[in-house]
Design a protein around this motif. Structure first.
Motif, PDB file in Angstrom:
ATOM      1  N   CYS A 190       0.841  -1.219   0.000  1.00 40.34           N
ATOM      2  CA  CYS A 190       0.000   0.000   0.000  1.00 40.34           C
ATOM      3  C   CYS A 190       0.871   1.263   0.000  1.00 40.34           C
ATOM      4  O   CYS A 190       0.404   2.341  -0.374  1.00 40.34           O
ATOM      5  N   PHE A 191       2.107   1.137   0.464  1.00 45.19           N
ATOM      6  CA  PHE A 191       3.008   2.289   0.590  1.00 45.19           C
ATOM      7  C   PHE A 191       4.232   2.147  -0.326  1.00 45.19           C
ATOM      8  O   PHE A 191       5.250   2.804  -0.108  1.00 45.19           O
ATOM      9  N   GLN A 192       4.129   1.292  -1.360  1.00 37.48           N
ATOM     10  CA  GLN A 192       5.304   0.983  -2.185  1.00 37.48           C
ATOM     11  C   GLN A 192       5.953   2.224  -2.807  1.00 37.48           C
ATOM     12  O   GLN A 192       7.167   2.363  -2.807  1.00 37.48           O
ATOM     13  N   TRP A 193       5.131   3.110  -3.318  1.00 34.97           N
ATOM     14  CA  TRP A 193       5.693   4.273  -4.031  1.00 34.97           C
ATOM     15  C   TRP A 193       5.518   5.569  -3.269  1.00 34.97           C
ATOM     16  O   TRP A 193       5.720   6.653  -3.814  1.00 34.97           O
ATOM     17  N   GLY A 194       5.115   5.492  -2.006  1.00 36.10           N
ATOM     18  CA  GLY A 194       4.972   6.712  -1.229  1.00 36.10           C
ATOM     19  C   GLY A 194       4.009   6.515  -0.078  1.00 36.10           C
ATOM     20  O   GLY A 194       3.558   5.402   0.173  1.00 36.10           O
ATOM     21  N   ASP A 195       3.720   7.592   0.624  1.00 32.43           N
ATOM     22  CA  ASP A 195       2.959   7.433   1.861  1.00 32.43           C
ATOM     23  C   ASP A 195       1.458   7.662   1.711  1.00 32.43           C
ATOM     24  O   ASP A 195       0.730   7.587   2.696  1.00 32.43           O
ATOM     25  N   SER A 196       0.983   7.904   0.500  1.00 32.37           N
ATOM     26  CA  SER A 196      -0.462   8.124   0.349  1.00 32.37           C
ATOM     27  C   SER A 196      -1.135   6.822  -0.048  1.00 32.37           C
ATOM     28  O   SER A 196      -1.189   6.454  -1.211  1.00 32.37           O
ATOM     29  N   GLU A 228      16.034  -7.111   6.177  1.00 30.96           N
ATOM     30  CA  GLU A 228      17.213  -6.463   6.781  1.00 30.96           C
ATOM     31  C   GLU A 228      17.659  -5.276   5.916  1.00 30.96           C
ATOM     32  O   GLU A 228      18.082  -4.241   6.439  1.00 30.96           O
ATOM     33  N   LEU A 229      17.521  -5.440   4.621  1.00 38.36           N
ATOM     34  CA  LEU A 229      17.794  -4.320   3.711  1.00 38.36           C
ATOM     35  C   LEU A 229      16.798  -3.180   3.972  1.00 38.36           C
ATOM     36  O   LEU A 229      17.175  -2.010   4.070  1.00 38.36           O
ATOM     37  N   LEU A 230      15.533  -3.554   4.115  1.00 40.48           N
ATOM     38  CA  LEU A 230      14.494  -2.546   4.377  1.00 40.48           C
ATOM     39  C   LEU A 230      14.756  -1.813   5.689  1.00 40.48           C
ATOM     40  O   LEU A 230      14.449  -0.619   5.825  1.00 40.48           O
ATOM     41  N   GLU A 231      15.328  -2.534   6.649  1.00 41.58           N
ATOM     42  CA  GLU A 231      15.595  -1.936   7.960  1.00 41.58           C
ATOM     43  C   GLU A 231      16.520  -0.707   7.844  1.00 41.58           C
ATOM     44  O   GLU A 231      16.461   0.200   8.666  1.00 41.58           O
ATOM     45  N   CYS A 232      17.376  -0.712   6.824  1.00 37.25           N
ATOM     46  CA  CYS A 232      18.239   0.459   6.582  1.00 37.25           C
ATOM     47  C   CYS A 232      17.400   1.722   6.349  1.00 37.25           C
ATOM     48  O   CYS A 232      17.892   2.836   6.516  1.00 37.25           O
ATOM     49  N   PHE A 233      16.168   1.523   5.916  1.00 35.60           N
ATOM     50  CA  PHE A 233      15.293   2.656   5.582  1.00 35.60           C
ATOM     51  C   PHE A 233      14.072   2.724   6.505  1.00 35.60           C
ATOM     52  O   PHE A 233      13.076   3.352   6.176  1.00 35.60           O
ATOM     53  N   GLN A 234      14.160   2.071   7.689  1.00 32.75           N
ATOM     54  CA  GLN A 234      12.974   1.955   8.544  1.00 32.75           C
ATOM     55  C   GLN A 234      12.359   3.301   8.914  1.00 32.75           C
ATOM     56  O   GLN A 234      11.148   3.469   8.885  1.00 32.75           O
ATOM     57  N   GLY A 251      13.254   6.347   7.497  1.00 32.28           N
ATOM     58  CA  GLY A 251      13.426   7.387   6.488  1.00 32.28           C
ATOM     59  C   GLY A 251      14.370   6.951   5.401  1.00 32.28           C
ATOM     60  O   GLY A 251      14.823   5.805   5.386  1.00 32.28           O
ATOM     61  N   ASP A 252      14.696   7.861   4.512  1.00 29.74           N
ATOM     62  CA  ASP A 252      15.443   7.443   3.327  1.00 29.74           C
ATOM     63  C   ASP A 252      16.957   7.666   3.426  1.00 29.74           C
ATOM     64  O   ASP A 252      17.685   7.397   2.480  1.00 29.74           O
ATOM     65  N   SER A 253      17.430   8.157   4.573  1.00 33.36           N
ATOM     66  CA  SER A 253      18.874   8.367   4.685  1.00 33.36           C
ATOM     67  C   SER A 253      19.530   7.142   5.319  1.00 33.36           C
ATOM     68  O   SER A 253      19.573   6.998   6.533  1.00 33.36           O
ATOM     69  N   ALA A 254      20.025   6.255   4.485  1.00 36.01           N
ATOM     70  CA  ALA A 254      20.585   5.004   4.980  1.00 36.01           C
ATOM     71  C   ALA A 254      22.096   5.022   4.858  1.00 36.01           C
ATOM     72  O   ALA A 254      22.671   5.744   4.054  1.00 36.01           O
ATOM     73  N   ASP A 255      22.731   4.202   5.692  1.00 34.39           N
ATOM     74  CA  ASP A 255      24.174   4.021   5.614  1.00 34.39           C
ATOM     75  C   ASP A 255      24.500   3.176   4.381  1.00 34.39           C
ATOM     76  O   ASP A 255      24.088   2.013   4.286  1.00 34.39           O
ATOM     77  N   GLU A 256      25.233   3.755   3.432  1.00 34.82           N
ATOM     78  CA  GLU A 256      25.404   3.059   2.146  1.00 34.82           C
ATOM     79  C   GLU A 256      26.179   1.747   2.253  1.00 34.82           C
ATOM     80  O   GLU A 256      25.870   0.772   1.574  1.00 34.82           O
ATOM     81  N   ALA A 257      27.180   1.715   3.126  1.00 35.15           N
ATOM     82  CA  ALA A 257      27.938   0.466   3.273  1.00 35.15           C
ATOM     83  C   ALA A 257      27.030  -0.664   3.736  1.00 35.15           C
ATOM     84  O   ALA A 257      27.127  -1.803   3.266  1.00 35.15           O
ATOM     85  N   ARG A 258      26.107  -0.328   4.661  1.00 40.08           N
ATOM     86  CA  ARG A 258      25.199  -1.370   5.154  1.00 40.08           C
ATOM     87  C   ARG A 258      24.196  -1.788   4.074  1.00 40.08           C
ATOM     88  O   ARG A 258      23.873  -2.968   3.945  1.00 40.08           O
ATOM     89  N   VAL A 259      23.734  -0.807   3.298  1.00 38.92           N
ATOM     90  CA  VAL A 259      22.814  -1.122   2.202  1.00 38.92           C
ATOM     91  C   VAL A 259      23.471  -2.106   1.238  1.00 38.92           C
ATOM     92  O   VAL A 259      22.861  -3.099   0.825  1.00 38.92           O
ATOM     93  N   ARG A 260      24.728  -1.842   0.891  1.00 38.74           N
ATOM     94  CA  ARG A 260      25.449  -2.742  -0.017  1.00 38.74           C
ATOM     95  C   ARG A 260      25.552  -4.156   0.541  1.00 38.74           C
ATOM     96  O   ARG A 260      25.372  -5.138  -0.173  1.00 38.74           O
ATOM     97  N   GLU A 261      25.823  -4.260   1.829  1.00 39.21           N
ATOM     98  CA  GLU A 261      25.955  -5.585   2.445  1.00 39.21           C
ATOM     99  C   GLU A 261      24.635  -6.352   2.462  1.00 39.21           C
ATOM    100  O   GLU A 261      24.586  -7.544   2.164  1.00 39.21           O
ATOM    101  N   GLU A 262      23.579  -5.638   2.828  1.00 39.52           N
ATOM    102  CA  GLU A 262      22.284  -6.326   2.903  1.00 39.52           C
ATOM    103  C   GLU A 262      21.795  -6.694   1.506  1.00 39.52           C
ATOM    104  O   GLU A 262      21.211  -7.761   1.297  1.00 39.52           O
ATOM    105  N   THR A 306      13.612   5.629  -5.861  1.00 36.02           N
ATOM    106  CA  THR A 306      14.550   5.982  -4.804  1.00 36.02           C
ATOM    107  C   THR A 306      15.061   4.683  -4.191  1.00 36.02           C
ATOM    108  O   THR A 306      14.425   3.632  -4.325  1.00 36.02           O
ATOM    109  N   ASN A 307      16.206   4.757  -3.523  1.00 38.23           N
ATOM    110  CA  ASN A 307      16.734   3.546  -2.887  1.00 38.23           C
ATOM    111  C   ASN A 307      15.722   2.972  -1.897  1.00 38.23           C
ATOM    112  O   ASN A 307      15.546   1.757  -1.801  1.00 38.23           O
ATOM    113  N   GLU A 308      15.040   3.854  -1.181  1.00 40.58           N
ATOM    114  CA  GLU A 308      14.054   3.356  -0.213  1.00 40.58           C
ATOM    115  C   GLU A 308      12.912   2.618  -0.914  1.00 40.58           C
ATOM    116  O   GLU A 308      12.517   1.536  -0.485  1.00 40.58           O
ATOM    117  N   ASN A 309      12.388   3.197  -1.991  1.00 33.58           N
ATOM    118  CA  ASN A 309      11.291   2.531  -2.703  1.00 33.58           C
ATOM    119  C   ASN A 309      11.745   1.205  -3.321  1.00 33.58           C
ATOM    120  O   ASN A 309      10.982   0.239  -3.363  1.00 33.58           O
TER     121      ASN A 309
END
Lengths: 100, 100, 100, 100
Positions: free
Chosen positions: B36-42, C32-38, C40-51, D18-21
């Motif tokens: 439901c939130f794949q491409w955003g929060d709406s 675990e990859l998604l957790e990098c963005f739990q 918001g969208d500012s994730a640690d890139e090294a961790r993103v690459r690993e996951e 986006t990386n998050e999406n």
């Protein structure tokens, strides 16, 4: 629910709990629960309880954010599902409704 | 819980509800909620409620299989989490406990 | 692929890598990859690459188990998806094909 | 990778990626793959291939967004994992490295 709300309010965490972030959190915790069964069905029960608790916590927070009662949500959906899976046709099979 | 148990019993579905299968089912439904939130929060709220109901349904069934009460599981875990995230140190931050 | 196969063979891990267990593992690592963005969208890139590497590893192992080449799988699916999302109708929108 | 990039460019979909999406999308597709095994290990192979292709597609797009090559990511991680799981200690067991 009031304990949960107080826990969040004391920490000023509501700002992080958008519906989208709660949905992500439920998926993250659901996978940690699944990890208990990654290589088979013999899981550590204490850990299963903890991970299930995490799923439930975020699910209750999302229900609260939607102004919904968790049990009420389940009962409403049960009516839809009962219609999709009539007892006579769905008994004893794990097939999806569109394949019954 | 009794409605849920009756729904499952009438369809003879308990045979499919091993703890592992319930854990998989929770993860599957959690991802449908996330969709439901794949491409955003709406997101469409009616759909969010339905997908959340599916997550809750399988989570309640797993709790029942463990002989646990969902609300009780949440409250127990809340105690552990409160200890890991003391109010003074965790207020207003989304950092994990090991980075506080 | 040969490095991956050797890594698994040396450890005698093929016995754990049923298709089902690999599917669970992909879902676990994806979360675990998604957790990098739990939050918001500012994730640690090294961790993103690993996951992401973990997701890819299990996905390649499942492809190998199916006797399929990962790139070939992507290209085949791209043809199906191209037909479902014609350029004229899908340009600039994130709507699903059944809502175009 | 060039086919995938062209597919996205023609549809002007980069704005959604986006990386998050992409991370959410990988988790969503991973759960659809898991759904093939929801009630057991006998899955429809054609469907498994399609769902795996979806996981791989989003994983390749995220790798591309990070300026990384998928195979290279796997090989780099394999070195870390090899160190965490020495052959002598990890052979024939599915235990996690912190329990070996």
């Amino acid at each position: 629910m009031s304990h949960l709300r107080a826990f969040v309010a004391e920490r000023d965490w509501k700002q992080f709990h958008t519906n989208e972030n709660l949905a992500k959190s439920i998926a993250i915790e659901a996978a940690e629960l699944l990890e208990c069964f990654q290589w088979g069905d013999s899981a550590d029960e204490a850990r299963v309880r903890e991970e299930l608790a995490d799923v439930l916590t975020y699910a209750f927070l999302l229900a609260d954010s939607l102004g919904a009662d968790p049990t009420q949500l389940i009962l409403e959906k049960l009516q839809t599902t009962s219609a999709k899976y009539p007892v006579e046709r769905s008994r004893g099979t794990s097939k999806k409704y569109d394949q019954l």
